[in-house]
Design an enzyme around this catalytic site. Structure first.
Site, short mmCIF file in Angstrom:
data_model
loop_
_atom_site.label_atom_id
_atom_site.label_comp_id
_atom_site.label_asym_id
_atom_site.label_seq_id
_atom_site.Cartn_x
_atom_site.Cartn_y
_atom_site.Cartn_z
N SER A 81 33.64 38.45 -1.39
CA SER A 81 34.66 39.50 -1.51
C SER A 81 35.30 39.56 -2.90
O SER A 81 35.25 38.60 -3.67
CB SER A 81 35.76 39.28 -0.47
OG SER A 81 35.21 39.32 0.82
C1 LIG Z 1 32.65 40.44 3.23
S1 LIG Z 1 31.63 39.22 3.91
C2 LIG Z 1 32.62 37.77 3.95
C3 LIG Z 1 33.13 37.34 2.60
C4 LIG Z 1 33.58 35.92 2.53
N1 LIG Z 1 34.67 35.58 3.40
C5 LIG Z 1 33.88 35.43 1.13
O1 LIG Z 1 34.19 34.24 1.01
O2 LIG Z 1 33.80 36.19 0.15
C6 LIG Z 1 31.58 39.68 5.61
C7 LIG Z 1 30.70 38.81 6.47
O3 LIG Z 1 30.99 39.05 7.83
C8 LIG Z 1 29.82 38.78 8.57
N2 LIG Z 1 29.94 39.34 9.92
C9 LIG Z 1 29.75 40.61 10.33
N3 LIG Z 1 29.97 40.69 11.66
C10 LIG Z 1 30.30 39.45 12.10
C11 LIG Z 1 30.63 38.91 13.36
N4 LIG Z 1 30.66 39.65 14.46
N5 LIG Z 1 30.92 37.59 13.43
C12 LIG Z 1 30.91 36.81 12.32
N6 LIG Z 1 30.58 37.28 11.09
C13 LIG Z 1 30.30 38.58 10.99
C14 LIG Z 1 28.72 39.38 7.72
O4 LIG Z 1 27.47 38.81 8.03
C15 LIG Z 1 29.21 39.04 6.32
O5 LIG Z 1 28.60 37.88 5.84
#
Ligand SMILES: C[S@@+](CC[C@H](N)C(=O)[O-])C[C@H]1O[C@@H](n2cnc3c(N)ncnc32)[C@H](O)[C@@H]1O
Length: 412
Positions: A81
């Site tokens: 992010s």
């Molecule tokens: C924006 S990224 C996370 C960024 C991260 N927190 C960082 O350190 O920059 C969003 C993540 O959410 C995950 N995601 C989407 N749906 C999800 C779910 N139902 N449960 C867990 N993770 C999920 C995606 O695979 C993706 O890797």
């Protein structure tokens, strides 16, 4: 790790990191949202480049999100992010030493920051639905020295009962609803920070339990990749010109796409509202006000090609407030200079199709109400109630019904 947390390091990653944090700090002060010094220290400490192997140092320390996974159509499904957004959400979360934290949506970087913030007496568990993401988070966290962070592969919709309760839950993916597991796994006095999609708009909310419902203590504009798995949101996309221009409808109403066929080809009505937006924008409160004012609220999206060719002139091509009703639609136009040469802009409305004049007038009328009554106010109070809460037990306000909850926007 390179360099001391508080003094600019002589090494390139350290120098770039401090420059990035200085920029985030300057902007947060400018917006009157001074950053928690603990969050600042964590940002100055964690080497973001170690969570972005294969990227240049300049890419790792630019204040932008870095997409790490895309779906079959090229749409991003995972990213590390944007640092400024990460900082804002950590500020909303208020993690303290000793806290047990659950992060939903892994990237490695934010989990490392959380680990710094909760210290050796606390614990951080990060979970993701995508095995490639959890594998990368595990290896980068280990490489950066954060091997105490637990990484779990699972759907965040259900939280992580075996590690509950959590003092803090932070969701870093665009949620459409608050599933019961999140408040259910929260310790007394705990806090959930999550991006929540409200009629297509996304706000990062800091939610605390109050009796049988949650109350938001802070809401910040944000954008996130959408939740996958059981909690995926039902979104209706209505094409207005192939894939170039469309309306995104979330949280009702049911609009028949056929009713809007040919609407964009009808002559455009332009309406100048007389509202001076000043040099700034977007306005979070204005968007939420329009979303609460019209059952037919939706977002207009357009490709750069469509904007470049004059098909539409939206305020923001990624999703501009709009109103669809009776086969016609109105939307917020690109900021219009109040006087040529000034950096002040007027709120304008464009509309097409049946009833375009009336739609434009009502849209501008509600923007004027916001300008007069709410622009300088604190914005709405957002509360989240269990789905079976009857109307008479909800606070007065605009209700958005979700699968598990009823979200109420109460305007002062
Ligand atoms: C924006 S990224 C996370 C960024 C991260 N927190 C960082 O350190 O920059 C969003 C993540 O959410 C995950 N995601 C989407 N749906 C999800 C779910 N139902 N449960 C867990 N993770 C999920 C995606 O695979 C993706 O890797």
């Amino acid at each position: 790790m390179d360099g001391d947390a508080n003094t600019p390091s002589a090494t390139a990653p350290g120098r770039l990191r401090h420059a990035m944090v200085d920029e985030i700090l300057a902007r947060s002060t400018e917006h009157d949202r001074p950053l928690d010094p603990r969050v600042e220290t964590a940002l100055r400490t964690v080497p973001r480049h170690l969570f972005l192997p294969g990227r240049t140092l300049a890419q790792a320390y630019a204040d932008v999100p870095v997409v790490t996974r895309t779906d079959a159509h090229g749409a991003p499904t995972s990213s590390v992010s944007q640092p400024a957004m990460v900082a804002t959400m950590l500020d909303q979360l208020r993690p303290r030493p000793g806290h047990r934290v659950l992060e939903i949506g892994s990237g490695g970087y934010n989990a490392a920051l959380l680990s710094e913030l909760v210290g050796p007496a606390g614990s951080v568990t990060t979970m993701d639905i995508d095995p490639d993401v959890t594998a990368r988070a595990r290896s980068t966290l280990d490489a950066a020295g954060y091997d105490r962070v637990e990484v779990v592969l699972a759907d965040g919709e259900f939280g992580l009962a075996r590690r509950a309760p959590f003092d803090r839950i932070i969701v870093t993916v665009g949620a459409w609803d608050i599933p019961p597991a999140w408040p259910g796994q929260l310790a007394r006095g705990g806090r959930i920070v999550t991006p929540l999609r409200l009629r297509g708009l996304t706000r990062s909310l800091a939610l605390e339990q109050e009796g049988d419902h949650l109350v938001s203590r802070s809401d910040q504009m944000c954008g996130f990749v959408p939740m996958q798995g059981v909690g995926e949101s039902p979104v209706l996309r209505i094409p207005l010109h192939g894939a170039q221009v469309g309306l995104v409808v979330e949280d009702g109403p049911v609009i028949d796409p056929a009713s809007l066929e040919g609407a964009l080809a009808a002559p455009r009505v332009d309406l100048h509202s007389g509202i001076d937006l000043g040099p700034a924008g977007p306005f979070s409160g204005l968007d939420l006000w329009l979303a609460s004012a019209f059952p037919g609220f939706c977002l207009l999206t357009a490709t750069p090609w469509a904007v470049g060719h004059g098909l539409v002139a939206p305020a923001w091509s990624g999703g501009t407030p709009a109103l669809a009703e009776g086969g016609g639609f109105a939307y917020q136009g690109a900021p219009w200079p109040v006087d040529p040469g000034t950096a002040r802009f007027e709120f304008v409305v464009h509309a097409h199709g049946p009833g375009a004049d009336g739609l434009a007038a009502r849209f501008a009328g509600q923007a004027r109400v916001w300008d007069r009554d709410h622009r300088r106010g604190p914005g709405p109070v957002l509360t989240v109630h269990p789905a079976d809460t009857p109307d008479e037990r909800l606070p007065a306000g605009f209700v958005i019904d979700k699968r598990h909850t009823r979200v109420v926007l109460t305007w002062p």
